[in-house]
Design a protein around this motif. Structure first.
Motif, PDB file in Angstrom:
ATOM      1  N   CYS A  96       2.848  -3.728  12.070  1.00 41.98           N
ATOM      2  CA  CYS A  96       2.804  -5.767  12.245  1.00 41.98           C
ATOM      3  C   CYS A  96       2.545  -6.447  11.006  1.00 41.98           C
ATOM      4  CB  CYS A  96       2.494  -6.133  12.906  1.00 41.98           C
ATOM      5  SG  CYS A  96       2.815  -5.759  14.948  1.00 41.98           S
ATOM      6  N   GLY A  97       1.629  -5.062   9.776  1.00 36.33           N
ATOM      7  CA  GLY A  97       1.825  -5.577   8.565  1.00 36.33           C
ATOM      8  C   GLY A  97      -0.039  -5.755   7.977  1.00 36.33           C
ATOM      9  N   MET A  98      -0.311  -5.596   9.265  1.00 35.20           N
ATOM     10  CA  MET A  98      -2.076  -5.819   8.992  1.00 35.20           C
ATOM     11  C   MET A  98      -2.234  -4.351   7.277  1.00 35.20           C
ATOM     12  SD  MET A  98      -5.146  -4.781  11.639  1.00 35.20           S
ATOM     13  CE  MET A  98      -5.589  -6.313  12.015  1.00 35.20           C
ATOM     14  N   VAL A  99      -3.287  -4.352   6.937  1.00 30.96           N
ATOM     15  CA  VAL A  99      -3.717  -3.312   6.264  1.00 30.96           C
ATOM     16  C   VAL A  99      -5.230  -2.839   5.830  1.00 30.96           C
ATOM     17  CG1 VAL A  99      -3.899  -3.512   3.197  1.00 30.96           C
ATOM     18  CG2 VAL A  99      -1.998  -4.404   4.531  1.00 30.96           C
ATOM     19  N   ARG A 100      -5.248  -2.227   5.990  1.00 29.78           N
ATOM     20  CA  ARG A 100      -7.223  -1.485   5.488  1.00 29.78           C
ATOM     21  C   ARG A 100      -7.837  -2.569   4.748  1.00 29.78           C
ATOM     22  NH1 ARG A 100      -9.691   4.038   7.023  1.00 29.78           N
ATOM     23  NH2 ARG A 100      -7.617   4.686   6.914  1.00 29.78           N
ATOM     24  N   GLY A 101      -9.043  -2.583   5.523  1.00 32.83           N
ATOM     25  CA  GLY A 101      -9.573  -4.201   4.538  1.00 32.83           C
ATOM     26  C   GLY A 101     -10.236  -3.093   3.637  1.00 32.83           C
ATOM     27  N   THR A 102      -9.359  -3.008   2.312  1.00 36.66           N
ATOM     28  CA  THR A 102     -10.554  -2.222   1.278  1.00 36.66           C
ATOM     29  C   THR A 102     -10.116  -2.863   0.288  1.00 36.66           C
ATOM     30  OG1 THR A 102      -8.625  -1.409  -0.072  1.00 36.66           O
ATOM     31  CG2 THR A 102      -9.581  -0.544   1.798  1.00 36.66           C
ATOM     32  N   ARG A 103     -11.421  -3.080  -1.148  1.00 39.16           N
ATOM     33  CA  ARG A 103     -10.941  -3.930  -1.861  1.00 39.16           C
ATOM     34  C   ARG A 103     -10.012  -3.854  -2.593  1.00 39.16           C
ATOM     35  NH1 ARG A 103     -16.583  -2.830  -1.872  1.00 39.16           N
ATOM     36  NH2 ARG A 103     -16.518  -1.074  -2.876  1.00 39.16           N
ATOM     37  N   ASP A 104      -9.436  -3.139  -3.233  1.00 37.34           N
ATOM     38  CA  ASP A 104      -8.741  -2.289  -3.957  1.00 37.34           C
ATOM     39  C   ASP A 104      -6.914  -2.828  -3.338  1.00 37.34           C
ATOM     40  OD1 ASP A 104      -9.767  -1.111  -6.190  1.00 37.34           O
ATOM     41  OD2 ASP A 104      -9.607   1.305  -5.403  1.00 37.34           O
ATOM     42  N   ASN A 105      -7.083  -2.726  -1.929  1.00 39.63           N
ATOM     43  CA  ASN A 105      -5.635  -3.085  -1.247  1.00 39.63           C
ATOM     44  C   ASN A 105      -5.543  -4.581  -1.121  1.00 39.63           C
ATOM     45  OD1 ASN A 105      -4.584  -0.750  -0.119  1.00 39.63           O
ATOM     46  ND2 ASN A 105      -5.535  -0.847   1.794  1.00 39.63           N
ATOM     47  N   VAL A 106      -7.132  -5.217  -1.241  1.00 36.65           N
ATOM     48  CA  VAL A 106      -7.092  -6.903  -1.366  1.00 36.65           C
ATOM     49  C   VAL A 106      -6.691  -6.975  -3.267  1.00 36.65           C
ATOM     50  CG1 VAL A 106      -8.511  -9.185  -1.282  1.00 36.65           C
ATOM     51  CG2 VAL A 106      -8.631  -7.244   0.265  1.00 36.65           C
ATOM     52  N   ARG A 107      -7.138  -6.143  -3.772  1.00 40.65           N
ATOM     53  CA  ARG A 107      -6.393  -6.666  -5.358  1.00 40.65           C
ATOM     54  C   ARG A 107      -5.256  -6.563  -5.506  1.00 40.65           C
ATOM     55  NH1 ARG A 107     -11.534  -3.418  -6.409  1.00 40.65           N
ATOM     56  NH2 ARG A 107     -12.732  -4.725  -7.122  1.00 40.65           N
ATOM     57  N   ALA A 108      -4.872  -5.255  -4.764  1.00 43.65           N
ATOM     58  CA  ALA A 108      -3.030  -5.045  -4.723  1.00 43.65           C
ATOM     59  C   ALA A 108      -2.719  -6.716  -3.914  1.00 43.65           C
ATOM     60  CB  ALA A 108      -2.431  -3.712  -3.991  1.00 43.65           C
ATOM     61  N   LEU A 109      -2.434  -6.869  -2.699  1.00 44.96           N
ATOM     62  CA  LEU A 109      -2.227  -8.308  -2.190  1.00 44.96           C
ATOM     63  C   LEU A 109      -1.584  -9.550  -2.750  1.00 44.96           C
ATOM     64  CD1 LEU A 109      -3.800  -7.430   1.474  1.00 44.96           C
ATOM     65  CD2 LEU A 109      -1.022  -7.300   0.253  1.00 44.96           C
TER      66      LEU A 109
END
Length: 272
Positions: A96-109
């Motif tokens: 459904c598009g959810m992303v694990r909430g890590t700092r690096d994932n957020v930066r990529a988004l």
């Protein structure tokens, strides 16, 4: 906290998104959500920061579906690590598009200019106790503000009202015996124990309340470019928090004077 590699699940194709949204229509007929300020969402990405209502999932699909329908913006929710410890469930969230909430994932988004949704209250705010309806249980969390400042990403405060009126907490961590068991569970599992609730009659079925959503004007983080200190992050966090609290109060006022808050009136009224 263990490090995790950057992993951004692909969004479903647009036609699949449309089909997912259509699945909500029977339930939408009951909740008939009202939206305010949806035009405040930037087209080129923002960080949505909101209040988590009890259990966390009863209103979220309706908000995400409406934003997709009206603006064709896909919201990437950030999931806590505990979700990813559960097989099948984690796969469903990723699909459904959810992303694990890590700092690096957020930066990529953020580098990809995507629209991201975070609830700083996390699991604690989902598992509310008696008397905590519509409260922000953030503690001293400022991570979302630091990342937004670092990337110069706008923050859109989001408020949601309705779900905390659907359920009454009857047993929580302050309840003798249950509270001791819940504390032991949280120590082992790292995740709070859900409260026991009552909805329709003596059941846990949520009462059919109407849902209300508010999107505030973006909070500018670029003005703190180059400032990585706690003062800047705390300023952004507090501005965002106050905006959300004001949004919650606005929605509660709208709810209280809404003639269609009553389920029978909503069902009898011709859909607009």
């Amino acid at each position: 906290m263990a490090d995790h590699p950057v992993e951004i699940p692909k969004l479903p194709p647009e036609d699949a998104m449309d089909r997912l949204v259509s699945l909500l229509e029977p339930f939408r007929r009951i909740t008939q959500p009202k939206f305010y300020g949806i035009e405040n969402l930037p087209d080129d990405g923002s960080l949505l920061v909101g209040n988590h209502t009890i259990y966390g999932f009863l209103d979220l699909p309706f908000m995400m579906a409406e934003v997709w329908k009206r603006r064709r913006i896909a919201i990437r929710g950030l999931g806590e690590h505990a979700h990813y410890a559960v097989p099948v469930w984690r796969d469903l969230l990723g699909a459904c598009g959810m992303v694990r909430g890590t700092r690096d994932n957020v930066r990529a988004l953020m580098r990809d200019h995507q629209t991201i949704l975070v609830y700083p209250g996390g699991a604690r705010e989902v598992n509310k106790r008696r008397g905590q309806q519509y409260q922000l249980l953030w503690g001293e969390r400022m991570g979302f503000a630091r990342l937004a400042i670092e990337q110069g990403y706008p923050i859109v405060p989001v408020a949601a009202v309705g779900v905390d009126d659907m359920l009454d907490v009857t047993v929580d961590q302050n309840t003798p015996v249950y509270g001791q068991l819940a504390a032991a569970y949280e120590k082992v599992m790292g995740f709070p124990t859900p409260p026991v609730v009552r909805g329709v009659g003596l059941t846990a079925i949520p009462r059919p309340e109407r849902l209300y959503f508010w999107f505030g004007e973006p909070v500018d983080t670029a003005r703190f470019a180059g400032h990585n200190d706690d003062t800047a992050a705390r300023t952004i966090r507090d501005e965002t928090k106050q905006a959300i609290l004001a949004g919650i109060q606005f929605l509660r006022d709208e709810r209280d004077k809404d003639p269609d808050r009553d389920l029978a009136r909503r069902l009898l009224r011709r859909p607009g």
